[in-house]
Design a protein around this motif. Structure first.
Motif, mmCIF file in Angstrom:
data_model
loop_
_atom_site.group_PDB
_atom_site.id
_atom_site.type_symbol
_atom_site.label_atom_id
_atom_site.label_comp_id
_atom_site.label_asym_id
_atom_site.label_seq_id
_atom_site.Cartn_x
_atom_site.Cartn_y
_atom_site.Cartn_z
ATOM 1 N N HIS A 151 0.800 -1.102 0.016
ATOM 2 C CA HIS A 151 0.051 -0.047 0.059
ATOM 3 C C HIS A 151 0.898 1.165 -0.250
ATOM 4 C CE1 HIS A 151 -3.365 -2.553 0.941
ATOM 5 N NE2 HIS A 151 -2.858 -3.062 1.847
ATOM 6 N N PHE A 152 0.644 1.978 -1.076
ATOM 7 C CA PHE A 152 1.795 3.237 -1.327
ATOM 8 C C PHE A 152 0.903 4.423 -1.364
ATOM 9 C CE2 PHE A 152 3.552 -0.561 -3.199
ATOM 10 C CZ PHE A 152 4.772 -0.719 -2.586
ATOM 11 N N ASP A 153 -0.370 4.332 -1.072
ATOM 12 C CA ASP A 153 -1.325 5.652 -1.128
ATOM 13 C C ASP A 153 -1.507 6.458 0.115
ATOM 14 O OD1 ASP A 153 -2.640 3.832 0.167
ATOM 15 O OD2 ASP A 153 -4.395 3.887 -0.831
ATOM 16 N N HIS A 154 -0.506 6.110 1.080
ATOM 17 C CA HIS A 154 -0.646 7.251 2.402
ATOM 18 C C HIS A 154 -0.045 8.471 2.050
ATOM 19 C CE1 HIS A 154 -1.971 3.860 4.997
ATOM 20 N NE2 HIS A 154 -1.118 3.020 4.130
ATOM 21 N N GLU A 155 -0.447 9.483 2.637
ATOM 22 C CA GLU A 155 0.085 10.796 3.104
ATOM 23 C C GLU A 155 0.971 10.828 4.144
ATOM 24 O OE1 GLU A 155 -1.158 15.460 3.722
ATOM 25 O OE2 GLU A 155 -2.825 13.863 3.113
ATOM 26 N N ILE A 156 2.404 11.132 3.846
ATOM 27 C CA ILE A 156 3.371 10.894 4.894
ATOM 28 C C ILE A 156 3.301 12.076 5.726
ATOM 29 C CG2 ILE A 156 5.410 10.496 5.367
ATOM 30 C CD1 ILE A 156 4.470 8.489 3.785
ATOM 31 N N PRO A 157 3.002 12.109 7.214
ATOM 32 C CA PRO A 157 2.888 13.051 8.155
ATOM 33 C C PRO A 157 4.369 13.434 8.497
ATOM 34 C CG PRO A 157 2.418 11.116 9.087
ATOM 35 C CD PRO A 157 2.534 10.774 7.828
ATOM 36 N N GLY A 158 4.442 14.749 8.802
ATOM 37 C CA GLY A 158 5.615 15.359 9.524
ATOM 38 C C GLY A 158 7.139 15.588 8.612
ATOM 39 N N VAL A 159 6.480 15.685 7.020
ATOM 40 C CA VAL A 159 7.658 16.133 6.383
ATOM 41 C C VAL A 159 7.896 17.715 6.490
ATOM 42 C CG1 VAL A 159 6.950 14.469 4.642
ATOM 43 C CG2 VAL A 159 5.778 16.524 4.605
ATOM 44 N N GLU A 160 7.028 18.409 7.097
ATOM 45 C CA GLU A 160 7.336 19.872 7.246
ATOM 46 C C GLU A 160 8.304 20.316 8.387
ATOM 47 O OE1 GLU A 160 3.826 18.896 10.036
ATOM 48 O OE2 GLU A 160 4.278 18.172 7.990
ATOM 49 N N ARG A 161 8.354 19.103 9.168
ATOM 50 C CA ARG A 161 9.188 19.376 10.333
ATOM 51 C C ARG A 161 10.676 19.419 9.961
ATOM 52 N NH1 ARG A 161 6.735 16.148 15.620
ATOM 53 N NH2 ARG A 161 9.068 16.380 16.174
ATOM 54 N N ARG A 162 11.396 20.113 11.030
ATOM 55 C CA ARG A 162 12.809 20.438 10.637
ATOM 56 C C ARG A 162 13.684 19.716 11.433
ATOM 57 N NH1 ARG A 162 13.036 26.910 9.128
ATOM 58 N NH2 ARG A 162 11.461 26.640 7.484
ATOM 59 N N ASP A 163 13.226 18.608 12.119
ATOM 60 C CA ASP A 163 14.021 17.900 13.095
ATOM 61 C C ASP A 163 14.318 16.440 12.548
ATOM 62 O OD1 ASP A 163 11.638 16.708 13.336
ATOM 63 O OD2 ASP A 163 11.288 17.301 15.498
ATOM 64 N N GLU A 164 14.751 15.711 13.117
ATOM 65 C CA GLU A 164 15.394 14.355 12.629
ATOM 66 C C GLU A 164 14.119 13.268 12.259
ATOM 67 O OE1 GLU A 164 16.190 15.548 15.516
ATOM 68 O OE2 GLU A 164 18.370 15.344 15.350
ATOM 69 N N ILE A 165 12.965 13.769 13.123
ATOM 70 C CA ILE A 165 11.802 13.119 12.633
ATOM 71 C C ILE A 165 11.133 13.481 11.004
ATOM 72 C CG2 ILE A 165 9.073 12.852 13.248
ATOM 73 C CD1 ILE A 165 9.775 12.583 16.025
ATOM 74 N N GLY A 166 11.558 14.829 10.866
ATOM 75 C CA GLY A 166 11.000 15.521 9.596
ATOM 76 C C GLY A 166 12.172 14.703 8.673
ATOM 77 N N SER A 167 13.358 14.668 8.969
ATOM 78 C CA SER A 167 13.962 13.930 7.937
ATOM 79 C C SER A 167 13.501 12.578 7.808
ATOM 80 C CB SER A 167 15.561 14.026 8.448
ATOM 81 O OG SER A 167 15.989 15.168 8.816
ATOM 82 N N LEU A 168 13.283 11.802 8.807
ATOM 83 C CA LEU A 168 12.698 10.491 8.536
ATOM 84 C C LEU A 168 11.407 10.399 7.637
ATOM 85 C CD1 LEU A 168 12.863 7.534 9.197
ATOM 86 C CD2 LEU A 168 11.583 7.892 11.395
#
Length: 362
Positions: A322-339
């Motif tokens: 399943h590849f239709d998910h919207e990825i949360p947290g891409v706007e963050r500027r920390d390690e979680i955002g990088s992940l």
């Protein structure tokens, strides 16, 4: 050993990290505060004890000196040397009236029988009294502490030799003194909760003590550490276990003229009350630090754990195609955002790879 322990979640790691960061400097502060407060408390207690002991010793020494000089001066008069009751009695009455603490003044002949008294009582045999034996043996001062039959409190009998012009002892001049002038000062001692003052006679008998109630006999302190260690005290401070209940005690000993001793003491626990208060306050601060660390971890941990849990769910779905998910947290500027950005790129790559594979198979 780690296989027997449950894994620590991010919350608990975050909590213990915050707790360690808070406790280490606080424990160091506690240690320093404990040491400083302990030393200051000891110094303050000793200073207070020294101050009170010096006041009481000065008053006791002055009182004893006044009584000795009064007796010595009157014993050296012509009226006393005459050893005639009619000449001696006016002097004895003057002595008794001049010093309000004097209960009775009297003279004693060499046979131990009283010649005359300021209260005009019948002659009494004093031959067996310690003060008489000392004075008649040509010692400068014969003291004896005893319980007064009148007041039921300690009284001090002082005696001096009466000598003729040739220096020969012809009798003894003595007087019985109430110790209220001194014991009232002991009653007013106020140092902490357990501070008390003690006045000991040269033979170790208790002349007075804060809060003491005297009965028919004097208390013998000759075996007490205060009396036994009076010659071995360093810097006038004695630390010992109270013989009655074993409590650690701090005492300041001050010798007084004619062999008397003043001691002012208090329980060691009383002297260290500021240390106990400091320890209690630091324990409260530590407890507060634990609560704050737990609260902060409970509030802050979800900020990190929720995006990670969401990304974990998405990665698990991707493994199922399943590849239709919207990825949360891409706007963050920390390690979680990088992940999140990395998972988003991986999702696009996998989606393109799957589309190409599908076209190839078709």
């Amino acid at each position: 050993m780690s296989r027997f322990l449950p894994p620590l979640t991010l919350f608990w790691r975050f909590f213990f990290g915050l707790l360690l960061a808070a406790l280490l400097p606080m424990l160091g502060t506690w240690y320093v505060a404990h040491r400083v407060t302990f030393e200051k408390s000891q110094s303050l207690a000793e200073a207070q004890l020294r101050s009170e002991a010096a006041k009481l010793a000065g008053r006791a020494e002055g009182w004893l000196q006044v009584n000795y000089e009064s007796l010595a001066e009157h014993a050296d008069t012509t009226a006393m040397r005459a050893m005639l009751p009619e000449l001696q009695r006016p002097v004895l009455v003057t002595i008794a009236n001049h010093q309000p603490w004097t209960q009775v003044a009297f003279t004693v002949g060499l046979d131990g029988m009283s010649l005359t008294r300021s209260d005009s009582l019948a002659p009494i045999n004093y031959a067996d009294r310690a003060y008489f034996k000392t004075a008649v043996a040509d010692q400068p001062l014969g003291p004896q502490l005893l319980i007064s039959r009148t007041t039921n409190r300690p009284s001090l009998v002082l005696a001096v030799p009466i000598k003729d012009e040739l220096g020969k002892v012809v009798g003894v001049l003595a007087k019985t003194n109430g110790l209220n002038e001194l014991t009232d000062q002991l009653a007013n001692i106020r140092i902490g909760k357990s501070g008390r003052a003690i006045l000991l006679a040269p033979d170790g008998k208790l002349a007075g003590m804060t809060g003491a109630v005297f009965e028919k006999e004097l208390r013998d302190y000759s075996k007490h550490p205060l009396f036994q260690q009076r010659e071995n005290v360093r810097e006038d401070v004695l630390r010992y276990a109270d013989p009655t209940d074993g409590r650690p005690t701090i005492a300041v000993l001050t010798p007084v003229k004619f062999g008397w001793l003043v001691a002012v003491q208090m329980d060691a626990a009383d002297a260290l009350l500021p240390v106990e208060e400091t320890d209690t306050n630091m324990l409260l601060l530590l407890a507060g630090a634990i609560v704050v660390a737990a609260a902060f971890a409970a509030i802050a941990a979800p900020y990190f754990t929720r995006p990670l849990l969401r990304l974990t769910t998405i990665a698990d779905d991707m493994s199922r195609g399943h590849f239709d998910h919207e990825i949360p947290g891409v706007e963050r500027r920390d390690e979680i955002g990088s992940l999140a950005k990395a998972i988003e790129r991986m999702t696009r790559s996998l989606r393109l790879a799957m589309e190409r594979l599908t076209k190839t198979e078709a």
